[in-house]
Design an enzyme around this catalytic site. Sequence first.
Site, PDB file in Angstrom:
ATOM      1  N   SER A  16       7.061  83.070  -7.891  1.00 37.98           N
ATOM      2  CA  SER A  16       8.377  83.904  -8.575  1.00 37.98           C
ATOM      3  C   SER A  16       8.623  82.373  -9.931  1.00 37.98           C
ATOM      4  CB  SER A  16       9.653  84.202  -7.712  1.00 37.98           C
ATOM      5  OG  SER A  16      11.132  84.117  -7.679  1.00 37.98           O
ATOM      6  N   TYR A  51      15.357  79.786  -1.793  1.00 38.86           N
ATOM      7  CA  TYR A  51      13.916  81.208  -1.926  1.00 38.86           C
ATOM      8  C   TYR A  51      13.247  80.230  -3.216  1.00 38.86           C
ATOM      9  CZ  TYR A  51      11.584  85.326  -3.411  1.00 38.86           C
ATOM     10  OH  TYR A  51      11.335  85.727  -4.415  1.00 38.86           O
TER      11      TYR A  51
HETATM   12  N1  LIG Z   1      10.688  92.152  -6.650  1.00 40.60           N
HETATM   13  C1  LIG Z   1      11.504  90.812  -7.185  1.00 40.60           C
HETATM   14  O1  LIG Z   1      12.120  91.206  -7.227  1.00 40.60           O
HETATM   15  C2  LIG Z   1      10.899  90.173  -6.905  1.00 40.60           C
HETATM   16  C3  LIG Z   1      10.471  88.905  -7.679  1.00 40.60           C
HETATM   17  C4  LIG Z   1       9.143  87.675  -7.570  1.00 40.60           C
HETATM   18  C5  LIG Z   1       8.763  87.816  -6.420  1.00 40.60           C
HETATM   19  N2  LIG Z   1       8.782  88.423  -5.152  1.00 40.60           N
HETATM   20  C6  LIG Z   1       7.935  88.766  -4.500  1.00 40.60           C
HETATM   21  O2  LIG Z   1       7.312  89.282  -4.462  1.00 40.60           O
HETATM   22  C7  LIG Z   1       7.059  89.550  -1.809  1.00 40.60           C
HETATM   23  C8  LIG Z   1       7.457  91.800  -2.396  1.00 40.60           C
HETATM   24  O3  LIG Z   1       8.086  91.410  -2.379  1.00 40.60           O
HETATM   25  P1  LIG Z   1       9.254  92.698  -2.591  1.00 40.60           P
HETATM   26  O4  LIG Z   1       9.859  92.781  -4.014  1.00 40.60           O
HETATM   27  O5  LIG Z   1       8.311  93.858  -2.518  1.00 40.60           O
HETATM   28  O6  LIG Z   1      10.283  93.510  -1.541  1.00 40.60           O
HETATM   29  P2  LIG Z   1      10.440  93.879  -0.346  1.00 40.60           P
HETATM   30  O7  LIG Z   1      10.263  95.275  -0.446  1.00 40.60           O
HETATM   31  O8  LIG Z   1      11.440  93.480   0.739  1.00 40.60           O
HETATM   32  O9  LIG Z   1       8.740  93.228   0.507  1.00 40.60           O
HETATM   33  C9  LIG Z   1       8.888  92.394   0.861  1.00 40.60           C
HETATM   34  C10 LIG Z   1       7.348  93.144   2.475  1.00 40.60           C
HETATM   35  O10 LIG Z   1       7.421  91.514   2.887  1.00 40.60           O
HETATM   36  C11 LIG Z   1       6.939  91.934   3.874  1.00 40.60           C
HETATM   37  N3  LIG Z   1       7.242  90.589   4.497  1.00 40.60           N
HETATM   38  C12 LIG Z   1       8.409  90.552   4.852  1.00 40.60           C
HETATM   39  N4  LIG Z   1       8.799  89.455   5.926  1.00 40.60           N
HETATM   40  C13 LIG Z   1       7.185  89.604   6.635  1.00 40.60           C
HETATM   41  C14 LIG Z   1       6.681  88.669   8.314  1.00 40.60           C
HETATM   42  N5  LIG Z   1       7.790  88.004   8.638  1.00 40.60           N
HETATM   43  N6  LIG Z   1       5.866  89.141   7.930  1.00 40.60           N
HETATM   44  C15 LIG Z   1       4.792  90.276   6.760  1.00 40.60           C
HETATM   45  N7  LIG Z   1       5.437  90.754   6.371  1.00 40.60           N
HETATM   46  C16 LIG Z   1       6.251  90.349   6.054  1.00 40.60           C
HETATM   47  C17 LIG Z   1       7.628  93.600   4.690  1.00 40.60           C
HETATM   48  O11 LIG Z   1       7.326  93.823   5.556  1.00 40.60           O
HETATM   49  P3  LIG Z   1       7.809  94.066   6.858  1.00 40.60           P
HETATM   50  O12 LIG Z   1       8.821  94.065   7.338  1.00 40.60           O
HETATM   51  O13 LIG Z   1       7.073  95.881   7.423  1.00 40.60           O
HETATM   52  O14 LIG Z   1       6.621  93.443   7.395  1.00 40.60           O
HETATM   53  C18 LIG Z   1       7.449  93.838   2.902  1.00 40.60           C
HETATM   54  O15 LIG Z   1       6.315  95.001   3.429  1.00 40.60           O
HETATM   55  C19 LIG Z   1       7.872  88.762  -1.817  1.00 40.60           C
HETATM   56  O16 LIG Z   1       7.923  87.552  -2.002  1.00 40.60           O
HETATM   57  C20 LIG Z   1       8.866  88.001  -2.939  1.00 40.60           C
HETATM   58  O17 LIG Z   1       9.395  87.327  -2.599  1.00 40.60           O
HETATM   59  C21 LIG Z   1       9.688  89.797  -5.757  1.00 40.60           C
END
Ligand SMILES: NC(=O)c1ccc[n+]([C@@H]2O[C@H](COP(=O)([O-])OP(=O)(O)OC[C@H]3O[C@@H](n4cnc5c(N)ncnc54)[C@H](OP(=O)(O)O)[C@@H]3O)[C@@H](O)[C@H]2O)c1
Length: 258
Positions: A148, A161
């Site tokens: 991130s 985070y």
């Molecule tokens: N969106 C942004 O602005 C942004 C920016 C920088 C980085 N990121 C990173 O991008 C990645 C994806 O996030 P996103 O934005 O797509 O958010 P999201 O829609 O909330 O998705 C998060 C995913 O992580 C999975 N997850 C969470 N805890 C888990 C666990 N204990 N075991 C297995 N899976 C787990 C969830 O699946 P289940 O709940 O079904 O297990 C879900 O599919 C993350 O690492 C986040 O930190 C996001």
Amino acid sequence: MRVSELFDLTGQVALITGASSGLGWRFAQVLARQGANVVLAARRTERLETLKAEIEAVGGQAHCVALDVADRDAITAAFDEAEKVFGTVTLLVNNAGMAIQKMATDMSDEEYRRLMSVNTDAVWYCSQEASKRMIAAGTPGSIINVASVLGLRVAQSLSVYAISKAAVAQMTKALAVELARYKIRVNGFAPGYIRTEINQAFLDSPASAAMIKNVPQRRFGEPSDLDGTLLLMASEKASGFMTGEIIVVDGGQSLPIV
Ligand SMILES: NC(=O)c1ccc[n+]([C@@H]2O[C@H](COP(=O)([O-])OP(=O)(O)OC[C@H]3O[C@@H](n4cnc5c(N)ncnc54)[C@H](OP(=O)(O)O)[C@@H]3O)[C@@H](O)[C@H]2O)c1
């Protein structure tokens, strides 16, 4: 070489953690469209089944595996299952992640441990599991970590985070050095704000209107904004000499000093 060949992933086996929503969902679709067989891993398996059906409807190959990345044994079991269905995982996308927005002084020990376990420890264990298996099979591969911009900068109320993602950025570089001899490349994203469930409440709040003024492109990203960067890192033909890189995709948000 034609551009279409440059990003062809036919014969690759991709395991995507957190494929049940947001970025992971999109990553799985994009990798499958380029010919990879995709293993969809997350806790919410009913969502994974919907994604699998979508992928198969357009001619792709997908398999769902229930995985809580905080469970070390479940990681081994997920790789065993992936291997049984499609063969050695050659493309790992460490995408599962969570955020807890609290001041450091309000964060409980349990919250700290949970966040580090999902965002950092799991990336380590999945990378170790994937790389050991690739080495044993004698196959090259690619590991893609989702860090991130908060792994490179910091923000109030997101200290743990930011710490968890800074560790992922360093892990990307450290593992790139060690795994290069096995032709395994390790790269990562540092996305800015991309519209998904993780930040939906914030991006729909008035506070986000102020935040958007700090983004030179004056918009938040969509998951599709990461498609090209994902394929660049995934494809040996496109980026075979690139390893240990963290690519920032944030509309310029992290550039200005004020
Ligand atoms: N969106 C942004 O602005 C942004 C920016 C920088 C980085 N990121 C990173 O991008 C990645 C994806 O996030 P996103 O934005 O797509 O958010 P999201 O829609 O909330 O998705 C998060 C995913 O992580 C999975 N997850 C969470 N805890 C888990 C666990 N204990 N075991 C297995 N899976 C787990 C969830 O699946 P289940 O709940 O079904 O297990 C879900 O599919 C993350 O690492 C986040 O930190 C996001």
